[in-house]
Structures are given as structure tokens and as C-alpha cells.
Design a protein around this motif. Structure first.
Motif, PDB file in Angstrom:
ATOM      1  N   GLY A  49      44.037  44.988  40.362  1.00 36.18           N
ATOM      2  CA  GLY A  49      44.449  43.712  39.812  1.00 36.18           C
ATOM      3  C   GLY A  49      45.097  43.860  38.446  1.00 36.18           C
ATOM      4  O   GLY A  49      45.225  44.969  37.899  1.00 36.18           O
ATOM      5  N   HIS A 125      42.845  44.052  45.186  1.00 33.81           N
ATOM      6  CA  HIS A 125      42.073  43.072  44.432  1.00 33.81           C
ATOM      7  C   HIS A 125      42.996  42.217  43.576  1.00 33.81           C
ATOM      8  O   HIS A 125      43.906  42.729  42.915  1.00 33.81           O
ATOM      9  CB  HIS A 125      41.052  43.768  43.535  1.00 33.81           C
ATOM     10  N   SER A 126      42.785  40.909  43.581  1.00 30.30           N
ATOM     11  CA  SER A 126      43.416  39.958  42.668  1.00 30.30           C
ATOM     12  C   SER A 126      44.934  40.083  42.688  1.00 30.30           C
ATOM     13  O   SER A 126      45.564  39.884  43.722  1.00 30.30           O
ATOM     14  CB  SER A 126      42.819  40.137  41.268  1.00 30.30           C
ATOM     15  N   ALA A 149      39.402  38.611  46.488  1.00 32.44           N
ATOM     16  CA  ALA A 149      39.872  37.532  45.607  1.00 32.44           C
ATOM     17  C   ALA A 149      41.364  37.631  45.331  1.00 32.44           C
ATOM     18  O   ALA A 149      41.795  37.744  44.178  1.00 32.44           O
ATOM     19  CB  ALA A 149      39.081  37.539  44.298  1.00 32.44           C
ATOM     20  N   MET A 151      45.192  37.125  44.476  1.00 33.22           N
ATOM     21  CA  MET A 151      45.899  36.172  43.628  1.00 33.22           C
ATOM     22  C   MET A 151      47.062  35.571  44.425  1.00 33.22           C
ATOM     23  O   MET A 151      48.216  35.936  44.262  1.00 33.22           O
ATOM     24  CB  MET A 151      46.411  36.853  42.360  1.00 33.22           C
ATOM     25  N   GLU A 258      34.058  32.012  42.059  1.00 28.21           N
ATOM     26  CA  GLU A 258      35.406  32.414  41.652  1.00 28.21           C
ATOM     27  C   GLU A 258      36.011  31.435  40.636  1.00 28.21           C
ATOM     28  O   GLU A 258      36.017  30.225  40.857  1.00 28.21           O
ATOM     29  CB  GLU A 258      36.308  32.490  42.883  1.00 28.21           C
ATOM     30  N   VAL A 261      41.251  33.162  40.201  1.00 31.79           N
ATOM     31  CA  VAL A 261      42.354  32.807  41.095  1.00 31.79           C
ATOM     32  C   VAL A 261      42.070  31.457  41.742  1.00 31.79           C
ATOM     33  O   VAL A 261      40.923  30.996  41.796  1.00 31.79           O
ATOM     34  CB  VAL A 261      42.579  33.882  42.180  1.00 31.79           C
ATOM     35  N   HIS A 286      34.537  36.961  40.320  1.00 34.37           N
ATOM     36  CA  HIS A 286      35.874  37.357  40.748  1.00 34.37           C
ATOM     37  C   HIS A 286      35.913  38.743  41.389  1.00 34.37           C
ATOM     38  O   HIS A 286      36.618  38.959  42.375  1.00 34.37           O
ATOM     39  CB  HIS A 286      36.809  37.304  39.533  1.00 34.37           C
ATOM     40  N   GLU A 287      35.188  39.700  40.838  1.00 34.70           N
ATOM     41  CA  GLU A 287      35.329  41.085  41.273  1.00 34.70           C
ATOM     42  C   GLU A 287      34.221  41.447  42.264  1.00 34.70           C
ATOM     43  O   GLU A 287      33.236  42.107  41.912  1.00 34.70           O
ATOM     44  CB  GLU A 287      35.360  42.018  40.072  1.00 34.70           C
TER      45      GLU A 287
END
Length: 311
Positions: A49, A125-126, A149, A151, A258, A261, A286-287
Motif C-alpha cells: 500500500g 493491500h490498500s 482492504a 483502495m 476500516e 479506504v 485497515h491492515e
């Protein structure tokens, strides 16, 4: 490939024998890639991310190596030890998100050159999930995908969304793309924020792992995004939302806590992904891959099962 690059193995806690390499992209940016593991079950392309770097995924590579997978992970342009856009290294910047696809192409070229085992799988990720979704829509050769998660939208108050879009559009014409996006600055989140109430993880051990890395190697750290990055990210999320889901089998992990995002585009995308599944993690921030041991175990068990099912 342009030669050996630094790899901070003691901080990463990855599999033994890992190595990092400098790559040159088609537009002559220097990025960093690392290869961990020597298993023959396939190669996992790990797309980090925003603000992240190779060493943050050493523990993830250790889990994947135990299941027989090679991990190939990248420092995107503008972060980690890759080339950065401005003298202020803490500004995260790209002008257009398709720049990241040039990094992806360089990574694929490395995998071919090194003869890394197929099939290739994607774990992202993200922001890496945004880049990864575009890569799948380009038809790149990933047999399956796992998103954490992703984005596919940025969490922000409803009133601020039109302002963010306006700032993103006007930044370049007015020569302001290099400025920090509103509400951000030259601070690295894991050093500036306390553990209590942070938006990344509820696990103190993983929080300390992330902090140790950027304390020991400040060049890995990144602050807020530029106005240019913000505009590019909003445009890319909008463009992806208008396209149908790819055919690649996919799992998306999303925590109920979360805050980074926008979750609505994730639910919408996965509801329309015929070969996709949305996994909800109660209480996770988030992670998800850096959450509590129970969440981490569930996430990586699901990932390796996905990869094994699509050999």
C-alpha cells in the motif's frame, strides 16, 4: 535489472536467503524489488500500500515460504528506497496512476528473467489493491488474487469529497501538484500516532514491528500524499469503478473497523465479481495481514488455499 539493492533482513524477519534488486522502469525510474523463498508451488506478487516498503512484508513472505511459495515484493516509485519525485522525500507523489503499471511491468520482467515459478498469484493491500485491480483488468498473467482492504475509494467526509476532486483537478494546471494534500504533512503515521486509537492494527506487536523498521531506517518512511497523488488516485478509483470485474478468481479481506479506504466501493465491486468472495474480519482495522494472530492466521490460510485452488 540494474544490480543488487539493500535489503534490511534483520528488520524484515523474512525467509533466509532473501535478496533485493534495483530495476529500471520503461520511463527510467529506479525501483526496488525483493525475492524471498525458493518453493516450487508458484510466485506471489505482493503489491504494498501507500507509504509501505519491502521490509514490512518480511513476516508475510515467511508464511508464504512455509507453504511453498516464492514472494516477489516491490517498492513502488515514490516510496521505500525507490526514486522519489521531490527533494522532500516524505511527499508521496505520482502524476498519474498508470505510472505504477510501469513498475508492475518491470516486476513481471524480473520474474521472467529470474525464472520464478508459475503460476503467478497476486496479493495486494490498500493502494496496492488499486494497482492490482488495474493489472488484472489489463489481462496480466495472475491465476488468482487476494486483496486486503483495497483502495477502490478513499474514505473521507461527504462534504469534503467534491473539494478533494476539485483540488486534484486544479493542482497540476496551477503548479501545485507537489504540495501536501489537506490535512497531511511530512510525518510518518506510525511514528506520529499513538498505538491507542490508531487506524492500522489492533495488535501491539505488529505496531511495534512497523515502528522499529522506520526508526532504524528513516529512508523507508513516507509522509502524506501530494495533491497530484490525490487527484490521480481519485481519477483511477472512478475509472476502475466504471469497468466490469475481471474473470480472475479473487478474495477480498475487509475489517469492520476500516477507516482508511471507502468500504462502499469494495462491497459493490465484490457483489458483482462472479468469481470473487468478500471476507469480513470482525473488529479488524485497515491492515488485516498485520492484525491480531487470529486474523493473520485466517487471512493467510485463506490466501494459500486460494492459490492452491488455482494452480
Amino acid at each position: 535489472m540494474t544490480g543488487a539493492a539493500p535489503l534490511f533482513a534483520d528488520l524484515a524477519e523474512g525467509p533466509s536467503g532473501g535478496r533485493a534488486l534495483w530495476l529500471r522502469t520503461a520511463d527510467d525510474k529506479r525501483i526496488r524489488a525483493a525475492i524471498w523463498g525458493d518453493g516450487g508451488r508458484g510466485t506471489v506478487f505482493l503489491f504494498p500500500g501507500r507509504t509501505e516498503y519491502i521490509e514490512k512484508y518480511g513476516r508475510a513472505a515467511t508464511v508464504l515460504a512455509a507453504h511453498g511459495y516464492v514472494t516477489l515484493v516491490v517498492d513502488w516509485r515514490g516510496q521505500g528506497l525507490a526514486d522519489r519525485a521531490f527533494a522532500d522525500r516524505l511527499i508521496g507523489h505520482v502524476g498519474q496512476f498508470d505510472e505504477y503499471q510501469r513498475d508492475v511491468d518491470a516486476l513481471l520482467g524480473l520474474a521472467e528473467q529470474e525464472g520464478l515459478p508459475r503460476p503467478f498469484h497476486l496479493l495486494s493491500h490498500s493502494m496496492g489493491g488499486c494497482i492490482g485491480l488495474r493489472s488484472l483488468m489489463r489481462g496480466l498473467p495472475f491465476a488468482s488474487a487476494v486483496f486486503s482492504a483495497p483502495m477502490w475509494g478513499i474514505s473521507m467526509a461527504a462534504w469534503s469529497r467534491p473539494i478533494a476532486h476539485l483540488l486534484g483537478r486544479l493542482a497540476a494546471p496551477f503548479g501545485q501538484s507537489h504540495r501536501y494534500a489537506p490535512g497531511t504533512g511530512g510525518q510518518t503515521y506510525v511514528l506520529a500516532a499513538p498505538f491507542q486509537g490508531n487506524v492500522l492494527t489492533t495488535d501491539p506487536g505488529m505496531w511495534d514491528y512497523m515502528r522499529r523498521q522506520v526508526i532504524a531506517q528513516p529512508d523507508l518512511a513516507l509522509g502524506g500524499p501530494s495533491l497530484g497523488w490525490l487527484g490521480a488516485a481519485l481519477r483511477e478509483c472512478g475509472a476502475l469503478a466504471a469497468l466490469p470485474a475481471p474473470s480472475t478468481p479473487a478474495i477480498t479481506a475487509l475489517g469492520t473497523a476500516e477507516k482508511v479506504v471507502d468500504v462502499a466501493p469494495i462491497h459493490l465491486r465484490m457483489a458483482g465479481w462472479a468469481s470473487g468472495r468478500l471476507d469480513i474480519y470482525q473488529g479488524a482495522e485497515h491492515e488485516v495481514p498485520m492484525e491480531t494472530p487470529a486474523h493473520r492466521s485466517r487471512f493467510f490460510d485463506a490466501a494459500v488455499a486460494q492459490f492452491a485452488a488455482h494452480r
